[in-house]
Design an enzyme around this catalytic site. Structure first.
Site, PDB file in Angstrom:
ATOM      1  N   GLY A  32       0.814  -1.122  -0.055  1.00 34.97           N
ATOM      2  CA  GLY A  32      -0.114  -0.061   0.039  1.00 34.97           C
ATOM      3  C   GLY A  32       0.633   1.148  -0.066  1.00 34.97           C
ATOM      4  O   GLY A  32       1.932   1.280  -0.171  1.00 34.97           O
ATOM      5  N   ALA A  33       0.186   2.516   0.250  1.00 34.42           N
ATOM      6  CA  ALA A  33       0.823   3.722   0.245  1.00 34.42           C
ATOM      7  C   ALA A  33       1.382   3.888  -1.132  1.00 34.42           C
ATOM      8  O   ALA A  33       2.738   4.158  -1.172  1.00 34.42           O
ATOM      9  CB  ALA A  33       1.881   3.864   1.386  1.00 34.42           C
ATOM     10  N   HIS A  89       2.446   4.770  -4.854  1.00 28.77           N
ATOM     11  CA  HIS A  89       3.026   5.810  -5.650  1.00 28.77           C
ATOM     12  C   HIS A  89       3.179   5.566  -6.913  1.00 28.77           C
ATOM     13  O   HIS A  89       2.665   4.261  -7.666  1.00 28.77           O
ATOM     14  CB  HIS A  89       4.245   6.090  -5.020  1.00 28.77           C
ATOM     15  N   HIS A 137       4.570   1.839  -8.094  1.00 25.42           N
ATOM     16  CA  HIS A 137       3.673   0.671  -8.057  1.00 25.42           C
ATOM     17  C   HIS A 137       2.875   0.863  -9.268  1.00 25.42           C
ATOM     18  O   HIS A 137       2.461  -0.043  -9.979  1.00 25.42           O
ATOM     19  CB  HIS A 137       2.865   1.056  -6.845  1.00 25.42           C
ATOM     20  N   GLU A 164      12.611  -3.393  -9.291  1.00 24.59           N
ATOM     21  CA  GLU A 164      14.035  -3.634  -9.042  1.00 24.59           C
ATOM     22  C   GLU A 164      14.713  -2.806  -7.758  1.00 24.59           C
ATOM     23  O   GLU A 164      15.616  -2.953  -7.673  1.00 24.59           O
ATOM     24  CB  GLU A 164      14.934  -3.288 -10.566  1.00 24.59           C
TER      25      GLU A 164
END
Length: 281
Positions: A30-31, A33, A36, A149
């Site tokens: 989650g959280a 950005h 993601h 990565e």
């Protein structure tokens, strides 16, 4: 976008996609950005349906305070994913849905990969990573899973996990996404003050300098250079810097033309721990 909190409901929903359709999976804590979202976008391009998990996994934290402070922004995360594609399936379970009555990590032997760098400084971390991903892979049964990565050691370990558990999933590594100042995007960046956020940009600059001088400087000279750079930046404390073989993750003692090397770094900016890495050749 549909939110599932129970694995039984998610598995039932995914059953209609089994067969000829490809299922992509992006595991997160989650959280979310842009880093993601880049993984989700790639998964959307390459699959018929995409599952994103949002779960702060307790067994991969060796620091209780770090677990407590880890940002949890489920509503905002769901809105971000909905803006990408309304057909994304989100799995955000409670701890009991994953671990049932025993919150504990399984012990894994990753052939030594787990003993390097992060493994030295975060005891048991990769057992927790393996435990949660093994569970998620078995619940979702994806064809492809997408990992960044930035956590390169974790990426290599997850590939090993798939072999150990004989899981029918292909692991796709995706490039690091960076802030405008070069700092690797991370959910932990939200905990940085504006001053530390800017100062932490030196991590990328130092890694870039290491890559630029990799051919002509010795490993000892490069290590000394990095140490000196961080000593001159008082608000950043270097935990470790390693130049390692990409395959074995072992710290390099000499250079070989046949090997691929990568620089790895972990730094504390205040009380926020940041990691980064960069290929060197």
């Amino acid at each position: 976008m549909v939110l599932y909190t129970h694995k039984k409901d998610l598995k039932n929903a995914l059953d209609s996609f089994r067969g000829d359709e490809k299922i992509g999976f992006v595991p997160t804590m989650g959280a979310l950005h842009k880093g993601h979202l880049s993984l989700v976008e790639k998964a959307l391009d390459e699959n018929d349906v995409v599952v994103v998990s949002i779960f702060v996994n307790p067994t991969q934290f060796n620091n209780a305070e770090d677990l407590k402070k880890y940002p949890r922004t489920l509503n905002e995360d769901c809105e971000l994913l909905k803006s990408l594609n309304k057909n994304i399936l989100v799995y955000a379970p409670e701890i009991s849905d994953i671990y049932e009555d025993k919150v504990a990590a399984k012990n894994y032997d990753y052939g030594g990969l787990e003993n390097e760098m992060e493994g030295k400084h975060r005891k048991g971390h990769f057992n927790g990573v393996g435990t949660i991903l093994n569970s998620l892979f078995r619940i979702i049964e994806p064809d492809f899973a997408y990992l960044g990565e930035k956590d390169f050691q974790q990426l290599q370990i997850v590939k090993q996990l798939v072999e150990i558990e004989k899981l029918p999933v292909t692991i796709i590594g995706c490039p690091i996404v960076r802030e405008e100042n070069g700092l690797a995007m991370s959910s932990r960046n939200k905990r940085l003050s504006p001053q530390l956020f800017e100062e932490a940009s030196i991590i990328y600059k130092i890694l870039t300098e290491v890559r630029r001088h990799f051919k002509e400087k010795t490993l000892e000279e490069l290590n000394q250079m990095v140490t000196e750079r961080f000593l001159s930046t008082p608000n950043l404390n270097l935990e470790y810097f390693e130049i390692a073989d990409e395959k074995t993750l072992k710290s390099a003692s000499s250079k070989s033309e046949d090997a691929k090397y990568r620089a790895f770094v972990a730094v504390f900016a205040g009380d926020v721990r940041l990691i980064d890495n960069m290929p060197l050749n």
